[in-house]
Design a protein around this motif. Structure first.
Motif, PDB file in Angstrom:
ATOM      1  N   VAL A  62       8.758  -0.745  13.932  1.00 43.15           N
ATOM      2  CA  VAL A  62       9.910  -1.543  13.486  1.00 43.15           C
ATOM      3  C   VAL A  62      10.588  -2.118  14.723  1.00 43.15           C
ATOM      4  O   VAL A  62      10.319  -1.688  15.846  1.00 43.15           O
ATOM      5  CB  VAL A  62      10.913  -0.716  12.663  1.00 43.15           C
ATOM      6  CG1 VAL A  62      10.308  -0.283  11.349  1.00 43.15           C
ATOM      7  CG2 VAL A  62      11.420   0.467  13.458  1.00 43.15           C
ATOM      8  N   ARG A  63      11.469  -3.079  14.503  1.00 46.28           N
ATOM      9  CA  ARG A  63      12.078  -3.776  15.630  1.00 46.28           C
ATOM     10  C   ARG A  63      13.102  -2.923  16.367  1.00 46.28           C
ATOM     11  O   ARG A  63      13.132  -2.865  17.567  1.00 46.28           O
ATOM     12  CB  ARG A  63      12.716  -5.088  15.174  1.00 46.28           C
ATOM     13  CG  ARG A  63      11.732  -6.173  14.914  1.00 46.28           C
ATOM     14  CD  ARG A  63      10.902  -6.528  16.141  1.00 46.28           C
ATOM     15  NE  ARG A  63       9.585  -6.981  15.700  1.00 46.28           N
ATOM     16  CZ  ARG A  63       8.457  -6.763  16.355  1.00 46.28           C
ATOM     17  NH1 ARG A  63       8.474  -6.090  17.479  1.00 46.28           N
ATOM     18  NH2 ARG A  63       7.318  -7.200  15.906  1.00 46.28           N
ATOM     19  N   VAL A 110       0.861  -1.190   0.000  1.00 38.27           N
ATOM     20  CA  VAL A 110       0.000   0.000   0.000  1.00 38.27           C
ATOM     21  C   VAL A 110       0.893   1.234   0.000  1.00 38.27           C
ATOM     22  O   VAL A 110       1.988   1.221   0.569  1.00 38.27           O
ATOM     23  CB  VAL A 110      -0.934   0.041   1.234  1.00 38.27           C
ATOM     24  CG1 VAL A 110      -2.052  -0.964   1.098  1.00 38.27           C
ATOM     25  CG2 VAL A 110      -0.153  -0.184   2.507  1.00 38.27           C
ATOM     26  N   PRO A 111       0.429   2.309  -0.640  1.00 39.61           N
ATOM     27  CA  PRO A 111       1.243   3.519  -0.662  1.00 39.61           C
ATOM     28  C   PRO A 111       1.393   4.071   0.746  1.00 39.61           C
ATOM     29  O   PRO A 111       0.487   3.961   1.572  1.00 39.61           O
ATOM     30  CB  PRO A 111       0.444   4.477  -1.544  1.00 39.61           C
ATOM     31  CG  PRO A 111      -0.939   3.923  -1.601  1.00 39.61           C
ATOM     32  CD  PRO A 111      -0.832   2.470  -1.368  1.00 39.61           C
ATOM     33  N   GLN A 112       2.547   4.631   1.016  1.00 38.13           N
ATOM     34  CA  GLN A 112       2.746   5.254   2.313  1.00 38.13           C
ATOM     35  C   GLN A 112       2.064   6.607   2.344  1.00 38.13           C
ATOM     36  O   GLN A 112       1.602   7.125   1.323  1.00 38.13           O
ATOM     37  CB  GLN A 112       4.234   5.439   2.559  1.00 38.13           C
ATOM     38  CG  GLN A 112       4.898   4.170   3.041  1.00 38.13           C
ATOM     39  CD  GLN A 112       6.299   4.459   3.475  1.00 38.13           C
ATOM     40  OE1 GLN A 112       7.182   4.598   2.653  1.00 38.13           O
ATOM     41  NE2 GLN A 112       6.494   4.564   4.769  1.00 38.13           N
ATOM     42  N   GLY A 131       0.556  -0.064  10.788  1.00 39.93           N
ATOM     43  CA  GLY A 131       0.631  -0.598   9.429  1.00 39.93           C
ATOM     44  C   GLY A 131      -0.353   0.044   8.469  1.00 39.93           C
ATOM     45  O   GLY A 131      -0.377  -0.287   7.285  1.00 39.93           O
ATOM     46  N   GLU A 132      -1.176   0.956   8.951  1.00 41.28           N
ATOM     47  CA  GLU A 132      -2.199   1.544   8.082  1.00 41.28           C
ATOM     48  C   GLU A 132      -1.829   2.969   7.641  1.00 41.28           C
ATOM     49  O   GLU A 132      -0.977   3.617   8.229  1.00 41.28           O
ATOM     50  CB  GLU A 132      -3.549   1.578   8.810  1.00 41.28           C
ATOM     51  CG  GLU A 132      -4.151   0.200   8.987  1.00 41.28           C
ATOM     52  CD  GLU A 132      -5.493   0.227   9.715  1.00 41.28           C
ATOM     53  OE1 GLU A 132      -6.129  -0.830   9.750  1.00 41.28           O
ATOM     54  OE2 GLU A 132      -5.878   1.289  10.248  1.00 41.28           O
ATOM     55  N   THR A 133      -2.514   3.401   6.590  1.00 45.92           N
ATOM     56  CA  THR A 133      -2.350   4.759   6.087  1.00 45.92           C
ATOM     57  C   THR A 133      -3.690   5.467   6.230  1.00 45.92           C
ATOM     58  O   THR A 133      -4.736   4.856   5.981  1.00 45.92           O
ATOM     59  CB  THR A 133      -1.931   4.721   4.602  1.00 45.92           C
ATOM     60  OG1 THR A 133      -0.749   3.930   4.479  1.00 45.92           O
ATOM     61  CG2 THR A 133      -1.648   6.118   4.066  1.00 45.92           C
ATOM     62  N   THR A 192       7.305   6.113  12.295  1.00 45.78           N
ATOM     63  CA  THR A 192       7.831   4.795  12.609  1.00 45.78           C
ATOM     64  C   THR A 192       8.118   4.739  14.103  1.00 45.78           C
ATOM     65  O   THR A 192       8.993   5.455  14.594  1.00 45.78           O
ATOM     66  CB  THR A 192       9.131   4.540  11.825  1.00 45.78           C
ATOM     67  OG1 THR A 192       8.864   4.749  10.439  1.00 45.78           O
ATOM     68  CG2 THR A 192       9.620   3.123  12.038  1.00 45.78           C
ATOM     69  N   VAL A 193       7.360   3.934  14.818  1.00 44.79           N
ATOM     70  CA  VAL A 193       7.588   3.797  16.255  1.00 44.79           C
ATOM     71  C   VAL A 193       8.503   2.604  16.478  1.00 44.79           C
ATOM     72  O   VAL A 193       8.224   1.504  16.003  1.00 44.79           O
ATOM     73  CB  VAL A 193       6.248   3.579  17.007  1.00 44.79           C
ATOM     74  CG1 VAL A 193       6.499   3.410  18.502  1.00 44.79           C
ATOM     75  CG2 VAL A 193       5.309   4.739  16.749  1.00 44.79           C
ATOM     76  N   CYS A 194       9.622   2.835  17.168  1.00 42.39           N
ATOM     77  CA  CYS A 194      10.546   1.736  17.416  1.00 42.39           C
ATOM     78  C   CYS A 194       9.985   0.838  18.506  1.00 42.39           C
ATOM     79  O   CYS A 194       9.537   1.302  19.552  1.00 42.39           O
ATOM     80  CB  CYS A 194      11.911   2.260  17.836  1.00 42.39           C
ATOM     81  SG  CYS A 194      13.054   0.888  18.111  1.00 42.39           S
TER      82      CYS A 194
END
Lengths: 172, 588
Positions: A129-130, A80-82, A116-118, A88-90
């Motif tokens: 992210v990890r 899906v387009p960003q 994960g959604e827009t 981005t939450v670590c």
């Protein structure tokens, strides 16, 4: 295997088609080309559009099923387009322990989208992210390439509002 | 170094000698040791996914997986001890912790490999916190139902769909705990290249993929006093249904099935073997029309397998003109039940319900494939059940199947020849058609041993043969298991495109390995061994019959004399033929 025929349901834009044609021709006879082609498509569009995958399947003979296995296996590739602004939450070990979950919740509440959604207006994209390698300033997050550390949920409201304000000013 | 063709080792202290490359799992079976396994299937390559088949190898501190490790010279293997059992139990408990606790309402209750293993391991505790993803089942296809939450990620369905069938509808999406089997992208099975062959459901160890159970709808019709319920059974059902009641694969239980169906409440019991004979008459006539008179494309390709039809329409639509327009036996019987039978017996066709018992999940799709499936003015076949669903109905009904007396089918649509019977095996349609084509060309029948066309029999994926019909060579080919079709059609396509001589005149394709006897709706536990036993059941039946030619079936002759007129004639054409068109593999 035989290429899956591309349906006529969605018209593929001529420049998308041209871009993929060129890309496939460039990588045609090289081993491991699928990932390289997907990289190029994503660089061009910011994600891998479904129509691009269908065309890719037709041109390379790689089944759609396999293309999607590769796309969904690697976290890097997007279907899906960003958004215009990417959050981005670590959620690496350090950030996780220091309350990354609460930061994520704050964003989810404020932006009304899930991990994960827009957002519908494509203004924001939210993901976790990890580890971003900034454990010293945990909990950390990245907005539009700016890394912000030692965050608390109370910061989130203002961060988002500032972006919205800038957007409004730009519009006017 | 000397290359050995065999390796010698010991398993649980017993000496074994097996061919080089044999897995520890297979080698253990040779000394009557079963190592527990959930992912490896006899038809498929090992994926080493489930982790249950771990064994000890002396000198190795790891616990290699027996399915994916070849036995080597001098290995000392331990397959079972307290420690291995404990590790396996933990693995099993972990698998169960990602599996819904829904056995009682699951389509595989009583036949599930995971459930069976949990029972064998005496799992009595459920301590690990359960994590099951919240995903809706995919009921879009009408043939099979996929419930992702019950998937144990063994990978069988993926291998079946991609390698065995070359369909590529299913893929492994995402990774880790989020891995799921689904069509590419967020689309339903119905919008995917799925051809509904159901081989995934026949190989799934759990209830993650099952046939769309329509037994309730059939019970409802049977209970309705205003309905006249009729039924047909396909060739392959009779040599497999017995497995559900303890018989060996291949045991012919035709007579018991007839009786059971009457006891379930069906007023007329027909046999798809009859309409298989009819399909042969139409298809052999069509072949001669094309072969001898040049009317139509060659090779003629069989079209009685709906999964194959769907595959061709999606993937090889340039062969549409080559497809036989003769409908499948299921559809021929359905239309005749609601026209010919209704007229002859004075029953209002509107009240007739026609149920078919098929080895197949794709047959459910065929019922509404095109408008031509309503040629009687009604839906020609109302509901199609798989062999597994029929077994369930018989068990529900309280009928003691094994002690039933043999019954008879209703003669008007029930008499059949050995040629109709072998329709269920790979090569069977070809053999039956050639027996009739030979007669049509020469005016006489093949005799004695010559009736058995061994050239088209067997289990090889693609079999070609040249049949001599009084000096004229007819080149035929048979393929089964869709992965084998591509090479064959490419050969034909290349010859066609280059203007060279066509390699074959007549091609038979069945989507499932072994043909319909190995269909996706047949009893669980299929392997080549089982397929061969079922095939033998059909061919033994053929050999034991006095009537071995479709064109000699007296009820078929009567049908043409009294009702249809000539093969390929106007009436035959409107009732018994169908057409094909290209369809997109992906609907979005």
């Amino acid at each position: 295997m035989n290429a899956t025929s591309s349906p006529e349901l969605k018209e593929i834009e001529p420049e998308v088609r041209k871009g993929i044609d060129e890309c496939v021709d460039r990588w045609k006879d090289k081993e491991g080309n699928l990932i390289m082609i997907l990289h190029e498509i994503q660089n061009q569009h910011g994600y891998v559009p479904r129509e691009a995958s269908l065309l890719l399947a037709e041109k390379t003979g790689v089944p759609m099923a396999r293309i999607y296995e590769v796309i969904t296996f690697y976290h890097y590739f997007r279907l899906v387009p960003q958004g215009k602004h990417n959050v981005t939450v670590c959620n690496g070990t350090a950030c996780y322990l220091k309350g990354a979950g609460r930061l994520l919740n704050a964003f989810e509440r404020k932006l009304k989208i899930k991990d994960g959604e827009t957002s519908n207006d494509r203004l924001f994209h939210l993901e976790t992210v990890r580890c971003i390698g900034c454990c010293g300033m945990s909990p950390a997050l990245v907005i539009d390439k700016n890394t912000l550390g030692k965050m608390v949920p109370e910061n989130i409201e203002k961060i988002v509002d500032d972006i919205l304000k800038t957007e409004q000013t730009n519009e006017n | 170094m000397i290359k050995h063709n065999t390796v010698k080792a010991t398993i649980n202290g017993m000496a074994v000698e097996v061919p080089f490359g044999t897995s520890i799992l297979e080698a253990a079976r040779s000394v009557q040791v079963n190592i527990p396994v959930l992912c490896k299937h006899k038809d498929l390559l090992p994926t080493a996914a489930c982790g249950l088949c771990i064994v000890k190898v002396s000198g190795n501190r790891k616990l290699p997986r027996a399915c994916a490790t070849a036995l080597e010279d001098g290995m000392e293997i331990t397959t079972h001890d307290t420690e291995l059992t404990e590790v396996r139990r933990t693995t099993l408990e972990l698998i169960l912790s990602n599996h819904p606790n829904a056995c009682l309402t699951c389509g595989r209750n009583g036949s599930c490999e995971l459930q069976t293993m949990a029972g064998e391991f005496g799992i009595r505790q459920d301590d690990i916190p359960r994590y099951v993803r919240d995903l809706e089942p995919d009921c879009s296809s009408g043939s099979i139902v996929m419930d992702f939450t019950k998937c144990i990620k063994c990978g069988r369905c993926i291998q079946v769909c991609q390698q065995m069938q070359n369909v590529w509808a299913l893929s492994f999406l995402d990774r880790g705990i989020n891995t799921r089997m689904a069509p590419a992208g967020d689309i339903s099975l119905n919008e995917s290249p799925c051809i509904r062959c159901g081989q995934c459901s026949a190989h799934c160890p759990t209830g993650a993929i099952v046939e769309n159970d329509e037994t309730a709808a059939v019970w409802e019709e049977l209970r309705d006093p205003d309905k006249y319920c009729t039924v047909q059974i396909a060739p392959s059902v009779r040599v497999a249904l017995g497995e559900e009641f303890g018989h060996a694969p291949g045991t012919d239980v035709t007579g018991k099935i007839y009786t059971a169906l009457r006891r379930l409440g069906f007023k007329a019991v027909f046999d798809t073997n009859f309409s298989a004979d009819l399909t042969i008459i139409e298809e052999a006539s069509e072949f001669l029309e094309r072969f001898a008179h040049g009317n139509g494309e060659l090779p003629l390709i069989t079209s009685c397998c709906p999964a194959w039809v769907d595959y061709m329409e999606k993937r090889f639509s340039d062969f549409v003109p080559n497809f036989s327009t003769a409908k499948s036996p299921q559809q021929m019987l359905g239309v005749l039940a609601k026209t010919y039978f209704a007229e002859k017996s004075g029953i209002d066709p509107a009240s007739i319900i026609q149920v078919s018992i098929m080895p197949c999940t794709a047959k459910k799709y065929e019922l509404e494939r095109t408008d031509e499936m309503y040629a009687s003015g009604y839906k020609d076949v109302d509901i199609s059940l798989t062999t597994r669903e029929l077994a369930r109905m018989i068990k529900q009904s309280g009928v003691d199947f094994n002690r039933l007396p043999d019954g008879e089918a209703d003669s008007i649509l029930g008499t059949y020849s050995g040629a109709g019977l072998i329709f269920g095996s790979t090569g069977g349609v070809m053999e039956a058609a050639l027996r009739t084509a030979y007669f049509k060309v020469t005016g006489k029948n093949l005799e004695k041993e010559a009736i058995n066309l061994h050239a088209v029999r067997g289990m090889k994926g693609i079999r070609g043969a040249a049949i001599d019909i009084e000096g004229t060579e007819v080149r035929v080919a048979v393929a089964h298991g869709l992965a084998n079709v591509e090479a064959l059609l490419k050969e034909v396509r290349e010859a066609r495109d280059s203007g060279g001589p066509i390699p074959y005149h007549f091609i038979e394709v069945m989507a499932c390995p072994g043909g319909c006897i190995g269909g996706g709706g047949q009893p669980y536990g299929v392997s080549d061994e089982v397929r061969l036993q079922r095939i033998k059941g059909l061919f033994d039946g053929d050999e034991s019959m006095a009537l071995r030619f479709s064109h000699e079936n007296p009820d078929i002759k009567k049908l043409y004399d009294d009702y249809l007129g000539e093969p390929l004639g106007e009436k035959a054409h409107s009732l018994l033929h169908a057409h094909y068109k290209p369809r997109p593999a992906y609907q979005r």
